[in-house]
Design a protein around this motif. Sequence first.
Motif, PDB file in Angstrom:
ATOM      1  N   ALA A 312       0.830  -1.197   0.000  1.00 25.19           N
ATOM      2  CA  ALA A 312       0.000   0.000   0.000  1.00 25.19           C
ATOM      3  C   ALA A 312       0.874   1.260   0.000  1.00 25.19           C
ATOM      4  O   ALA A 312       0.577   2.243  -0.693  1.00 25.19           O
ATOM      5  CB  ALA A 312      -0.922  -0.009   1.210  1.00 25.19           C
ATOM      6  N   ALA A 313       1.962   1.225   0.756  1.00 25.43           N
ATOM      7  CA  ALA A 313       2.871   2.374   0.792  1.00 25.43           C
ATOM      8  C   ALA A 313       3.470   2.633  -0.586  1.00 25.43           C
ATOM      9  O   ALA A 313       3.547   3.781  -1.048  1.00 25.43           O
ATOM     10  CB  ALA A 313       3.973   2.131   1.818  1.00 25.43           C
ATOM     11  N   LEU A 318       3.552   5.774  -5.891  1.00 19.67           N
ATOM     12  CA  LEU A 318       3.537   5.719  -7.356  1.00 19.67           C
ATOM     13  C   LEU A 318       2.284   6.341  -7.963  1.00 19.67           C
ATOM     14  O   LEU A 318       2.221   6.526  -9.183  1.00 19.67           O
ATOM     15  CB  LEU A 318       3.669   4.267  -7.825  1.00 19.67           C
ATOM     16  CG  LEU A 318       4.994   3.578  -7.478  1.00 19.67           C
ATOM     17  CD1 LEU A 318       4.932   2.095  -7.818  1.00 19.67           C
ATOM     18  CD2 LEU A 318       6.153   4.241  -8.216  1.00 19.67           C
ATOM     19  N   ALA A 319       1.305   6.684  -7.105  1.00 15.76           N
ATOM     20  CA  ALA A 319       0.016   7.141  -7.627  1.00 15.76           C
ATOM     21  C   ALA A 319      -0.159   8.654  -7.599  1.00 15.76           C
ATOM     22  O   ALA A 319      -1.038   9.183  -8.282  1.00 15.76           O
ATOM     23  CB  ALA A 319      -1.125   6.485  -6.850  1.00 15.76           C
ATOM     24  N   ALA A 378      -4.621   9.428  -5.067  1.00 16.24           N
ATOM     25  CA  ALA A 378      -3.602   8.404  -4.817  1.00 16.24           C
ATOM     26  C   ALA A 378      -4.103   7.359  -3.824  1.00 16.24           C
ATOM     27  O   ALA A 378      -3.870   6.152  -3.986  1.00 16.24           O
ATOM     28  CB  ALA A 378      -2.326   9.056  -4.299  1.00 16.24           C
ATOM     29  N   LEU A 379      -4.832   7.795  -2.793  1.00 11.11           N
ATOM     30  CA  LEU A 379      -5.390   6.851  -1.830  1.00 11.11           C
ATOM     31  C   LEU A 379      -6.384   5.911  -2.501  1.00 11.11           C
ATOM     32  O   LEU A 379      -6.507   4.732  -2.121  1.00 11.11           O
ATOM     33  CB  LEU A 379      -6.075   7.611  -0.696  1.00 11.11           C
ATOM     34  CG  LEU A 379      -5.160   8.314   0.313  1.00 11.11           C
ATOM     35  CD1 LEU A 379      -5.976   9.199   1.242  1.00 11.11           C
ATOM     36  CD2 LEU A 379      -4.362   7.285   1.120  1.00 11.11           C
ATOM     37  N   ALA A 380      -7.095   6.406  -3.502  1.00 10.73           N
ATOM     38  CA  ALA A 380      -8.043   5.564  -4.236  1.00 10.73           C
ATOM     39  C   ALA A 380      -7.347   4.417  -4.962  1.00 10.73           C
ATOM     40  O   ALA A 380      -7.985   3.384  -5.256  1.00 10.73           O
ATOM     41  CB  ALA A 380      -8.846   6.407  -5.221  1.00 10.73           C
ATOM     42  N   GLU A 381      -6.067   4.572  -5.251  1.00 10.99           N
ATOM     43  CA  GLU A 381      -5.310   3.522  -5.921  1.00 10.99           C
ATOM     44  C   GLU A 381      -4.742   2.489  -4.948  1.00 10.99           C
ATOM     45  O   GLU A 381      -4.164   1.487  -5.358  1.00 10.99           O
ATOM     46  CB  GLU A 381      -4.153   4.148  -6.714  1.00 10.99           C
ATOM     47  CG  GLU A 381      -4.578   5.115  -7.798  1.00 10.99           C
ATOM     48  CD  GLU A 381      -5.368   4.420  -8.895  1.00 10.99           C
ATOM     49  OE1 GLU A 381      -4.960   3.311  -9.288  1.00 10.99           O
ATOM     50  OE2 GLU A 381      -6.412   4.970  -9.323  1.00 10.99           O
ATOM     51  N   VAL A 382      -4.858   2.782  -3.653  1.00 15.15           N
ATOM     52  CA  VAL A 382      -4.320   1.884  -2.623  1.00 15.15           C
ATOM     53  C   VAL A 382      -5.365   0.842  -2.275  1.00 15.15           C
ATOM     54  O   VAL A 382      -6.508   1.168  -1.943  1.00 15.15           O
ATOM     55  CB  VAL A 382      -3.929   2.684  -1.361  1.00 15.15           C
ATOM     56  CG1 VAL A 382      -3.502   1.727  -0.236  1.00 15.15           C
ATOM     57  CG2 VAL A 382      -2.809   3.663  -1.694  1.00 15.15           C
ATOM     58  N   GLU A 383      -4.989  -0.423  -2.338  1.00  9.65           N
ATOM     59  CA  GLU A 383      -5.941  -1.497  -2.012  1.00  9.65           C
ATOM     60  C   GLU A 383      -5.885  -1.856  -0.546  1.00  9.65           C
ATOM     61  O   GLU A 383      -4.868  -1.662   0.117  1.00  9.65           O
ATOM     62  CB  GLU A 383      -5.618  -2.734  -2.870  1.00  9.65           C
ATOM     63  CG  GLU A 383      -5.804  -2.491  -4.367  1.00  9.65           C
ATOM     64  CD  GLU A 383      -5.549  -3.753  -5.183  1.00  9.65           C
ATOM     65  OE1 GLU A 383      -5.170  -4.782  -4.579  1.00  9.65           O
ATOM     66  OE2 GLU A 383      -5.721  -3.696  -6.412  1.00  9.65           O
TER      67      GLU A 383
END
Length: 383
Positions: A312-313, A318-319, A378-383
């Motif tokens: 996630a980090a 990268l996002a 960017a948080l939206a790209e974190v699973e």
Amino acid sequence: MSAPKPQGFATASIHAGYDPDSLYGAINTPIYASTTFAQNGLNELRGGYEYTRCGNPTIAALEKTVAALEGATYGRAFSSGMAATDVLLRTLLRPGDHLIFGHDAYGGTFRLIDSVFAEWGITYTVVDTTSTDAIAAAITPDTKLVWLETPSNPALAITDIAAVAELLDGPQLVVDNTFASPYLQNPLALGADHVLHSTTKYLGGHSDVVGGVVVTNSAKLDEELAFLQGGAGAIPSVFDAYLTARGIKTLAVRMDRHCDNAEAIARHLQQSPKVKAVLYPGLETHPGHEVALRQMRRFGAMISVRFHDEAAARAFCLATRLICLAESLGGVESLVEHPATMTHQSVTGSTLEVPRDLVRISIGIEDLDDLIVDIDAALAEVE
């Protein structure tokens, strides 16, 4: 006629260290791009300068400015923060000496001590510097130096400078004040012996110049630093000194905007279920919050975020799009990095190893709404 001594910080940032020259009245410090200076006679210096490696008016003006902002009598500028660190350590330590520093110190500082000074016969102990008991327990008859970072890099731990200074009787106290800048914190006023900055960061402020500085009230240390400054030659170029001095003129207004943005973003990140913890001394939940309230003007612009795992980090780093993936910090633009694989990879496997789920964000002075939109995307790209 000299201007009256500056009283306020913003005024000192602009005026301390230089008066308009008597020849042409230049408002800004001239760039004395000369390696050598004409002499009136054999070893009769004209204005006190002979050779730029040993002193230059542009560099001297920068040194005086930073010293004034830190409430110091003396300042010495170097070609980088690490050059300043190296020269300061070489000045204060001798083979057989012992030093104490933090378990979350900057990776470059650890690498220098562990790989260079350890081979020179210097021993060290790594402790949690937020605990005066831990520092006291680590002191030996050979301890000559305690090295603090507060806020620390990248865990943003806060050490009570005054409490550590009161504890010490013999060992000298050095504070790396890079993360706070002189605007937010003045360690000499809290009992520190010497202060160091990477001027690459907030003092320069525009990610366009590398440098370092040491300030002190010790005439003896200043004389020794001056000898190594010229003798070893790790000086800044006059162009770098000029750029750094120019950056300092806006330090106060930049730091207020940095802090405004960081305080809002830290609270915003706290609301995300994808974030495990936000490390920022301005949050009431931070263990060093009360100490930071006492010794800092505001809480700074560095935020570290711990995610639920390393994947996630990495994904967050990268996002981002507006916030650039890059090392360093303290510039007007926001930057994000993954310390475990970037700035702090040299501490992997050591007691200073950085959690791999940690992301460090240097909050810039962009529009807050734009930064939050980028962070949320960017948080939206974190699973």
